[in-house]
Design a protein around this motif. Structure first.
Motif, mmCIF file in Angstrom:
data_model
loop_
_atom_site.group_PDB
_atom_site.id
_atom_site.type_symbol
_atom_site.label_atom_id
_atom_site.label_comp_id
_atom_site.label_asym_id
_atom_site.label_seq_id
_atom_site.Cartn_x
_atom_site.Cartn_y
_atom_site.Cartn_z
ATOM 1 N N UNK A 137 -6.101 -15.415 -6.613
ATOM 2 C CA UNK A 137 -4.896 -15.827 -7.356
ATOM 3 C C UNK A 137 -3.735 -16.003 -6.219
ATOM 4 N N UNK A 138 -3.389 -16.954 -5.985
ATOM 5 C CA UNK A 138 -2.351 -17.315 -4.864
ATOM 6 C C UNK A 138 -1.042 -17.063 -5.485
ATOM 7 N N UNK A 139 -0.706 -17.210 -6.669
ATOM 8 C CA UNK A 139 0.444 -16.804 -7.181
ATOM 9 C C UNK A 139 0.809 -15.371 -7.185
ATOM 10 N N UNK A 140 0.003 -14.374 -6.781
ATOM 11 C CA UNK A 140 0.369 -13.230 -6.687
ATOM 12 C C UNK A 140 0.536 -12.617 -5.113
ATOM 13 N N UNK A 141 0.555 -13.776 -4.237
ATOM 14 C CA UNK A 141 0.668 -13.639 -2.873
ATOM 15 C C UNK A 141 2.357 -13.247 -2.739
ATOM 16 N N UNK A 142 3.082 -13.744 -3.506
ATOM 17 C CA UNK A 142 4.417 -13.368 -3.384
ATOM 18 C C UNK A 142 4.976 -11.930 -3.556
ATOM 19 N N UNK A 143 3.890 -11.188 -4.069
ATOM 20 C CA UNK A 143 4.206 -9.742 -3.864
ATOM 21 C C UNK A 143 3.689 -9.013 -2.858
ATOM 22 N N UNK A 144 3.017 -9.631 -1.844
ATOM 23 C CA UNK A 144 2.733 -9.119 -0.495
ATOM 24 C C UNK A 144 3.636 -9.419 0.657
ATOM 25 N N UNK A 145 3.688 -8.866 1.478
ATOM 26 C CA UNK A 145 4.270 -8.938 2.890
ATOM 27 C C UNK A 145 3.225 -8.785 3.705
ATOM 28 N N UNK A 146 3.532 -9.444 5.015
ATOM 29 C CA UNK A 146 2.659 -9.477 6.107
ATOM 30 C C UNK A 146 3.710 -9.153 7.284
ATOM 31 N N UNK A 189 -0.895 -7.656 9.623
ATOM 32 C CA UNK A 189 -1.231 -6.703 8.379
ATOM 33 C C UNK A 189 -0.582 -6.749 7.251
ATOM 34 N N UNK A 190 -1.082 -6.676 6.103
ATOM 35 C CA UNK A 190 -0.348 -6.728 4.612
ATOM 36 C C UNK A 190 0.535 -5.078 4.787
ATOM 37 N N UNK A 191 1.539 -5.071 3.997
ATOM 38 C CA UNK A 191 2.462 -4.000 4.051
ATOM 39 C C UNK A 191 3.100 -4.023 2.933
ATOM 40 N N UNK A 192 4.003 -2.921 2.778
ATOM 41 C CA UNK A 192 4.635 -2.537 1.493
ATOM 42 C C UNK A 192 5.905 -1.699 2.245
ATOM 43 N N UNK A 193 6.939 -1.647 1.198
ATOM 44 C CA UNK A 193 8.023 -0.682 1.789
ATOM 45 C C UNK A 193 7.687 0.740 1.708
ATOM 46 N N UNK A 194 6.448 1.110 0.994
ATOM 47 C CA UNK A 194 6.283 2.374 1.035
ATOM 48 C C UNK A 194 5.147 2.780 2.553
ATOM 49 N N UNK A 195 5.380 1.795 3.468
ATOM 50 C CA UNK A 195 4.439 2.208 4.584
ATOM 51 C C UNK A 195 5.388 2.364 5.943
ATOM 52 N N UNK A 196 4.678 2.647 7.018
ATOM 53 C CA UNK A 196 5.389 2.830 8.241
ATOM 54 C C UNK A 196 4.630 1.992 9.175
ATOM 55 N N UNK A 197 5.076 1.480 10.275
ATOM 56 C CA UNK A 197 4.322 0.535 11.218
ATOM 57 C C UNK A 197 4.372 1.593 12.500
ATOM 58 N N UNK A 198 3.225 1.622 13.462
ATOM 59 C CA UNK A 198 3.010 2.313 14.515
ATOM 60 C C UNK A 198 2.378 1.436 15.343
ATOM 61 N N UNK A 199 3.366 1.197 16.607
ATOM 62 C CA UNK A 199 2.932 0.397 17.615
ATOM 63 C C UNK A 199 3.084 1.202 18.999
ATOM 64 N N UNK A 200 1.936 1.004 19.526
ATOM 65 C CA UNK A 200 1.281 1.609 20.844
ATOM 66 C C UNK A 200 1.374 0.575 22.000
ATOM 67 N N UNK A 201 1.862 1.234 23.209
ATOM 68 C CA UNK A 201 1.788 0.248 24.631
ATOM 69 C C UNK A 201 0.759 0.999 25.316
ATOM 70 N N UNK A 202 0.546 0.304 26.123
ATOM 71 C CA UNK A 202 -0.623 0.538 27.153
ATOM 72 C C UNK A 202 0.069 1.861 28.178
ATOM 73 N N UNK A 203 1.054 2.060 28.279
ATOM 74 C CA UNK A 203 1.602 3.024 29.255
ATOM 75 C C UNK A 203 1.663 4.306 28.648
ATOM 76 N N UNK A 204 1.322 4.371 27.327
ATOM 77 C CA UNK A 204 1.156 5.703 26.387
ATOM 78 C C UNK A 204 2.156 6.048 25.706
ATOM 79 N N UNK A 205 3.155 5.006 25.389
ATOM 80 C CA UNK A 205 4.084 5.466 24.505
ATOM 81 C C UNK A 205 4.109 4.891 23.310
ATOM 82 N N UNK A 206 4.490 5.305 22.362
ATOM 83 C CA UNK A 206 4.402 4.881 20.931
ATOM 84 C C UNK A 206 5.681 5.096 20.129
ATOM 85 N N UNK A 207 5.912 4.274 18.949
ATOM 86 C CA UNK A 207 6.851 4.233 18.004
ATOM 87 C C UNK A 207 6.375 4.048 16.654
ATOM 88 N N UNK A 208 6.881 4.739 15.766
ATOM 89 C CA UNK A 208 6.768 4.700 14.261
ATOM 90 C C UNK A 208 8.096 4.492 13.446
#
Length: 402
Positions: A113-122, A163-182
């Motif tokens: 149902x493509x009408x429900x896509x407005x409720x999702x974020x990417x 990735x799909x996400x909501x306001x109740x999620x966190x994003x974790x990015x990781x770099x090849x150097x070994x650093x990451x951020x949430x």
């Protein structure tokens, strides 16, 4: 009347291999098995190839294909090549109008149902640390030649993941150097334009690059609560195993905890129910599992925190993969020499995010790990009538089953 109106609604098993081959097989061809069965072959692959993605979808389900060049393509499941459990499928490069060097980085089945896509974020992430958030509804209309999903400003920058996400999620990015951020998903505003660059997710050196983006559940917990939870959880694991083995680092790294706190049983069980485990793997085959509570929340755009022991890069190599895993998952590691190994996740040690971990893949002299894929092995209860699907080359199994 259109062709699609004549297509019968039927559940299909869609499999994608590491080398980019895709196919669909009617779910009815996979008979139900008792729990613990050996399954059956889900795709015929070459020796160096294996299945990395599997999902069950209706023939009318739309699927988005995001490419490294920032283009999105859309196909209905019924347009994917049909095959049998033993066939190899068709190469994505022969299905989609990909340019030279362009490759598909994310395959995303969507609600019918493509009408429900407005409720999702990417959430988008690029190899240079840029992130952007859009409404999924912006991708309802996609031409056969694709449409721009994200503008890439820097030369050599590529879309790493979507990735799909909501306001109740966190994003974790990781770099090849070994650093990451949430950081919180809400730290990235919803962009109204697809033809925009986005915002900075993490600050890193010019020679560094992002190797993974993961969306994990947000849990409100103070540093003292997280520290108390990690200590108690580590003690429980040691008692359950009845062997201490290597001493497990349980304290939070470089973090002001303040006063120690005691967790009530109910609070401990609440935190345990929402705990996720993040696997990190380096190019010389070292890896570990760390609790999501070990990755503290910071502001978007900073330099982040350590995801591995950065002082031992010469010994363990740079990071090549970071993603959440379940205890029943398995991983496939591929080296630049063509060697493939399959490892169960439950045999990988729990450790603090700032440690080097243990040897998962004993790479040969001069070889490095270049790819790590998560694969899940679903099992059905003996009294539940549902299909048990195992796909892969030899014992390779699918990424996920819905």
């Amino acid at each position: 009347m259109e062709d699609e109106d004549l297509i019968q609604r039927e559940d299909m098993v869609v499999t994608v291999s590491h080398s980019g081959y895709i196919k669909r097989v009617p779910l009815s061809l996979y008979r139900a098995q008792r729990r613990g069965g050996k399954g059956r072959s889900g795709m015929s692959t070459k020796e160096e190839d294996f299945v990395t993605r599997l999902f069950v979808a209706n023939t009318h389900t739309p699927v988005l294909f995001f490419s490294s060049r920032g283009i999105v393509y859309k196909e209905k499941v019924w347009r994917l090549p049909i095959g049998n459990p033993q066939s190899r499928g068709k190469a994505l490069i022969n299905m989609l109008p990909l340019e030279q060097g362009e490759r598909i980085t994310t395959i995303m089945p969507l609600p019918e149902d493509e009408t429900s896509w407005g409720e999702l974020d990417v959430m988008f992430a690029t190899t240079r640390g840029t992130v952007r958030r859009n409404k999924l509804s912006e991708f309802v209309q996609v031409n056969r030649n694709g449409k721009i999903a994200m503008k890439l400003e820097e030369e050599g920058d590529e879309i790493l993941g979507v990735e799909t996400c909501t306001d109740n999620d966190d994003v974790l990015l990781t770099a090849s150097s070994g650093q990451c951020i949430r950081f919180r998903v809400g730290d990235v505003r919803v962009f109204q334009s697809r033809n925009s660059v986005g915002v900075r997710g993490i600050s890193m050196a010019e020679t560094d690059r992002i190797i993974s983006m993961s969306v994990i559940e947000h849990v409100d917990a103070s540093p003292a609560e997280r520290s108390a939870y990690l200590k108690r959880a580590a003690l429980e694991r040691r008692l359950a195993a009845e062997v201490t083995g290597e001493e497990e680092e349980i304290a939070l790294t470089n973090e002001e905890i303040g006063e120690e706190t005691e967790l009530s049983d109910s609070r401990y069980e609440e935190l345990k129910a929402h705990e996720q485990f993040v696997l990190t793997v380096t190019e010389y085959g070292y890896g570990k599992r760390s609790s999501s509570y070990d990755f503290r929340l910071t502001g978007r755009g900073g330099k982040g925190i350590r995801a591995t022991d950065v002082s031992k890069v010469a010994e363990i190599g740079q990071l090549v993969a970071t993603f959440p895993v379940g205890n029943d998952d398995q991983i496939m590691l591929v080296s630049d020499g063509g060697t493939v190994i399959r490892v169960p996740v439950n045999g990988i040690r729990f450790a603090s995010r700032a440690t080097k971990g243990v040897t998962i893949f004993n790479t040969a002299e001069g070889e490095k790990v270049v790819s790590v894929e998560r694969i899940s092995e679903p099992q059905a209860d003996e009294d539940v009538e549902e299909s048990v699907i195992e796909a892969g080359a030899g014992d390779a199994v699918p990424d996920s089953a819905e």
